[in-house]
Motif scaffolding. Structure first.
Motif, PDB file in Angstrom:
ATOM      1  N   LEU A   1      32.119 -12.220 -14.940  1.00 27.19           N
ATOM      2  CA  LEU A   1      32.802 -10.930 -14.916  1.00 27.19           C
ATOM      3  C   LEU A   1      31.997  -9.840 -14.227  1.00 27.19           C
ATOM      4  O   LEU A   1      32.560  -8.960 -13.598  1.00 27.19           O
ATOM      5  CB  LEU A   1      33.143 -10.484 -16.340  1.00 27.19           C
ATOM      6  CG  LEU A   1      34.135 -11.355 -17.107  1.00 27.19           C
ATOM      7  CD1 LEU A   1      34.316 -10.827 -18.527  1.00 27.19           C
ATOM      8  CD2 LEU A   1      35.481 -11.392 -16.385  1.00 27.19           C
ATOM      9  N   SER A   2      30.677  -9.862 -14.385  1.00 28.62           N
ATOM     10  CA  SER A   2      29.863  -8.793 -13.819  1.00 28.62           C
ATOM     11  C   SER A   2      28.560  -9.326 -13.252  1.00 28.62           C
ATOM     12  O   SER A   2      28.176 -10.485 -13.477  1.00 28.62           O
ATOM     13  CB  SER A   2      29.554  -7.726 -14.867  1.00 28.62           C
ATOM     14  OG  SER A   2      28.408  -8.059 -15.641  1.00 28.62           O
TER      15      SER A   2
ATOM     16  N   PRO B   1      29.313  -2.181 -17.426  1.00 25.83           N
ATOM     17  CA  PRO B   1      28.989  -3.606 -17.568  1.00 25.83           C
ATOM     18  C   PRO B   1      28.116  -3.824 -18.807  1.00 25.83           C
ATOM     19  O   PRO B   1      27.047  -3.224 -18.944  1.00 25.83           O
ATOM     20  CB  PRO B   1      28.219  -3.935 -16.288  1.00 25.83           C
ATOM     21  CG  PRO B   1      28.588  -2.863 -15.317  1.00 25.83           C
ATOM     22  CD  PRO B   1      28.799  -1.627 -16.154  1.00 25.83           C
TER      23      PRO B   1
ATOM     24  N   TRP C   1      30.985  -4.770 -11.786  1.00 22.58           N
ATOM     25  CA  TRP C   1      31.872  -5.891 -12.062  1.00 22.58           C
ATOM     26  C   TRP C   1      32.138  -6.639 -10.772  1.00 22.58           C
ATOM     27  O   TRP C   1      32.021  -6.079  -9.677  1.00 22.58           O
ATOM     28  CB  TRP C   1      33.186  -5.383 -12.665  1.00 22.58           C
ATOM     29  CG  TRP C   1      32.982  -4.613 -13.920  1.00 22.58           C
ATOM     30  CD1 TRP C   1      32.821  -3.262 -14.050  1.00 22.58           C
ATOM     31  CD2 TRP C   1      32.859  -5.151 -15.236  1.00 22.58           C
ATOM     32  NE1 TRP C   1      32.621  -2.922 -15.366  1.00 22.58           N
ATOM     33  CE2 TRP C   1      32.633  -4.059 -16.121  1.00 22.58           C
ATOM     34  CE3 TRP C   1      32.922  -6.428 -15.774  1.00 22.58           C
ATOM     35  CZ2 TRP C   1      32.469  -4.227 -17.490  1.00 22.58           C
ATOM     36  CZ3 TRP C   1      32.754  -6.607 -17.141  1.00 22.58           C
ATOM     37  CH2 TRP C   1      32.533  -5.515 -17.985  1.00 22.58           C
TER      38      TRP C   1
ATOM     39  N   SER D   1      37.500  -8.262 -10.854  1.00 20.19           N
ATOM     40  CA  SER D   1      37.620  -7.799 -12.230  1.00 20.19           C
ATOM     41  C   SER D   1      38.528  -6.574 -12.329  1.00 20.19           C
ATOM     42  O   SER D   1      38.488  -5.680 -11.478  1.00 20.19           O
ATOM     43  CB  SER D   1      36.243  -7.445 -12.797  1.00 20.19           C
ATOM     44  OG  SER D   1      36.364  -6.773 -14.038  1.00 20.19           O
TER      45      SER D   1
ATOM     46  N   TYR E   1      38.094  -4.281 -14.284  1.00 18.95           N
ATOM     47  CA  TYR E   1      37.271  -3.134 -14.668  1.00 18.95           C
ATOM     48  C   TYR E   1      36.491  -2.553 -13.491  1.00 18.95           C
ATOM     49  O   TYR E   1      35.844  -1.523 -13.631  1.00 18.95           O
ATOM     50  CB  TYR E   1      36.306  -3.528 -15.782  1.00 18.95           C
ATOM     51  CG  TYR E   1      36.985  -4.276 -16.908  1.00 18.95           C
ATOM     52  CD1 TYR E   1      38.047  -3.697 -17.611  1.00 18.95           C
ATOM     53  CD2 TYR E   1      36.602  -5.562 -17.260  1.00 18.95           C
ATOM     54  CE1 TYR E   1      38.698  -4.378 -18.615  1.00 18.95           C
ATOM     55  CE2 TYR E   1      37.250  -6.252 -18.278  1.00 18.95           C
ATOM     56  CZ  TYR E   1      38.294  -5.665 -18.949  1.00 18.95           C
ATOM     57  OH  TYR E   1      38.932  -6.351 -19.937  1.00 18.95           O
ATOM     58  N   ARG E   2      36.555  -3.205 -12.335  1.00 16.07           N
ATOM     59  CA  ARG E   2      35.784  -2.759 -11.169  1.00 16.07           C
ATOM     60  C   ARG E   2      36.221  -1.361 -10.721  1.00 16.07           C
ATOM     61  O   ARG E   2      35.392  -0.482 -10.478  1.00 16.07           O
ATOM     62  CB  ARG E   2      35.937  -3.761 -10.030  1.00 16.07           C
ATOM     63  CG  ARG E   2      35.237  -3.385  -8.723  1.00 16.07           C
ATOM     64  CD  ARG E   2      33.729  -3.479  -8.833  1.00 16.07           C
ATOM     65  NE  ARG E   2      33.071  -3.181  -7.571  1.00 16.07           N
ATOM     66  CZ  ARG E   2      32.390  -4.070  -6.865  1.00 16.07           C
ATOM     67  NH1 ARG E   2      32.267  -5.323  -7.304  1.00 16.07           N
ATOM     68  NH2 ARG E   2      31.810  -3.728  -5.735  1.00 16.07           N
TER      69      ARG E   2
END
Length: 542
Positions: A413-414, A456, A525, A529, A531-532
């Motif tokens: 994910l990150s 993150p 991320w 992702s 969340y990026r």
């Protein structure tokens, strides 16, 4: 999404890091865990009389470790909460020409509300089956397509459409649960769609726990965050029904639940009105109260306005259903041990001296009530999220013994994966994938509150390849804890625990945190992702 070990390893540099961590203070781990999980702290329930004692002890240990008060001269952050005690009627389903069908509270269903109102009254609300209740535009998936559910009751399946896949391949990560599969998301999306009531169908395997766990969590006063709008944008009623209850509701409406459940796995599934209505009411007792997060800081010497974060939740379940006369859920592993790890980490970082960046040590409240303390901090950060580099969350330490591997929960994910890979290698350990990806552990601890707002956060833990006994012994120990101690009075401190695995993990966490705190990098991320974009926006605003 989850990735292969090869891809995870590719995120790390070839060279293992140099530098030696301070010795992990094992006596601190023992003392803090033993004291916080003693009966004198009565299970550390938020807002209980024992909260003040818990907070005072954590503050004293942070102060002794060399931290400074982390919230503008204060050691704590107030977290406003509201407790709702719901007294519901049965859920009554009606189909024209047929006798009403009532689902009984605790036996067939549990129901509650997050609205802070004295009464909820739902009458003749149309019932709609919305499959997995997912709206994912990036995947072209919309279980609510073509139907307005405002004022209606939606029935939802738990987990993701591809949860039965044995691999990690599929639109929703295959066997691995995404956030779309979590019950919290199901209720959030139902509220966004305007549903009056949202009821999830419980099924043990995709839920990852039995209906008894749901009853024990829901059939009691439930804590939530207080809100100026009294959470009126949420659905009026949220809850669960048993698999048997769902089959009866669908059969009453002339529908086959199992056939529709199978159909809901396919892209393009359309919501199905059942032709029935649901009625229920509940009276609610509302108790507003304050809990606290504890915040300590080691100020940075070069870039003090950039922050690395360590977190652990201090709370547990308090007094609970007695087992053999013991009615205190002490929460020794979960999470007195993680709080002990937070204090030990503070001692180690303070002993090493100031880093370039500031280091924050956050002990949060009400994780067991739905990540409430970390959620409040994330939405009301003491330190800007755009200036928070990243961090490590500790939720239960290894008290079984040294292991040969590290398990990354939510790998791929990150860019923090590279850090954990390097520091695991430095400790002579390998990386193993999550053995239970379908359980969605990445979304079930406090790091996620910060992650979904862009920061993150690493969630890793000891693997199961025990130095003494291998993977068979490690898996047996994990299953024994889950079956016999997790969220039970039996989660108690033992003097014969082997802290060797905890020492391994804390040494790794120290290295990761110190590298972040002394470096200039801003891990992000991965490009795919969700969340990026959130991270990029927060960094731009800082």
């Amino acid at each position: 999404m989850l990735v292969s070990l090869a891809l995870l390893a590719s995120t790390s540099a070839l060279a293992a890091p140099s530098g030696k961590a301070p010795t992990v203070p094992v006596q601190t781990l023992k003392d803090v865990t033993r004291i916080l999980s003693s009966d004198a702290y009565a299970g550390r329930a938020p807002t209980s009389p024992e909260e003040a004692k818990t907070i005072a002890y954590i503050v004293a240990r942070m102060k002794a470790a060399g931290l400074k008060p982390g919230n503008k001269g204060s050691w704590t952050q107030d977290v406003p909460m509201a407790e709702v005690s719901a007294n519901p009627t049965p859920l009554t389903f009606t189909v024209d020409g047929k006798p009403p069908l009532a689902l009984a509270y605790k036996t067939d269903m549990v129901i509650g509300t997050s609205r802070l109102v004295p009464n909820v009254d739902i009458k003749n609300s149309e019932v709609v089956f919305v499959g997995y209740g997912i709206t994912a535009p990036e995947l072209g998936w919309n279980d609510y397509a073509g139907l307005d559910v405002k004022g209606k009751t939606v029935v939802i399946l738990i987990n993701d459409p591809d949860w039965e896949t044995k691999t990690l391949d599929g639109p929703f990560g295959g066997r691995a649960m995404t956030y779309y599969g979590r019950w919290t998301y199901k209720y959030e999306e139902a509220a966004r769609q305007g549903a009056a009531a949202a009821i999830i169908v419980h099924d043990t395997e995709p839920a990852a726990y039995g209906f008894g766990v749901v009853v024990s969590s829901w059939a009691k006063p439930r804590l939530g965050l207080d809100a100026k709008d009294n959470h009126m944008s949420d659905s009026a009623a949220i809850g669960w029904m048993t698999l048997d209850g769902a089959r009866r509701v669908f059969a009453q409406a002339g529908q086959d639940f199992d056939l529709l459940r199978t159909a809901a796995k396919a892209k393009g599934f359309a919501p199905v009105p059942l032709g029935s209505t649901m009625s229920m009411s509940m009276t609610n007792g509302i108790k507003r109260q304050m809990s606290k997060n504890v915040v300590g800081i080691l100020p940075g010497k070069v870039r003090p306005n950039e922050y690395v974060l360590y977190s652990a939740h201090w709370d547990h379940l308090g007094r609970c259903l007695p087992v053999k006369g013991d009615g205190i859920c002490n929460g020794a592993v979960d999470n007195a041990s993680g709080t002990a790890g937070l204090i030990a980490m503070a001692e180690m970082q303070a002993k090493a001296g100031p880093a370039a960046r500031s280091q924050i040590f956050l002990a949060v409240t009400a994780e067991e009530s739905g990540l409430l303390g970390s959620d409040y901090y994330a939405k009301n950060p003491v330190y800007p999220l755009g200036r928070t580099v990243g961090g490590v969350n500790m939720d239960g330490l290894n008290v079984v013994g040294p292991v040969r591997d590290v398990k990354v929960v939510g790998p791929g994910l990150s860019e923090l994966d590279g850090y954990v890979t390097r520091w695991a290698k430095a400790g002579g350990r390998t990386i193993s994938l999550d053995t239970d990806p379908e359980k969605g552990y990445y979304f079930r601890s406090d790091h996620f509150s910060l992650a979904k707002l862009g920061v993150p956060m690493l969630y890793a833990e000891s693997g199961e390849d025990l130095v003494n006994g291998g993977t068979a012994a490690g898996r047996a120990a994990a299953e024994d804890y889950t079956t016999n101690r997790y969220h039970k009075p039996q989660d108690e401190y033992r003097a014969d625990w082997n802290w060797g695995g905890a020492v391994q993990d804390l040494t790794m966490y120290y290295g990761i945190g110190r590298e972040l705190a002394d470096g200039k990098a801003w891990p992000n991320w991965v490009a795919t992702s969700q969340y990026r974009a959130i991270r990029d926006k927060s960094r731009a605003g800082k």
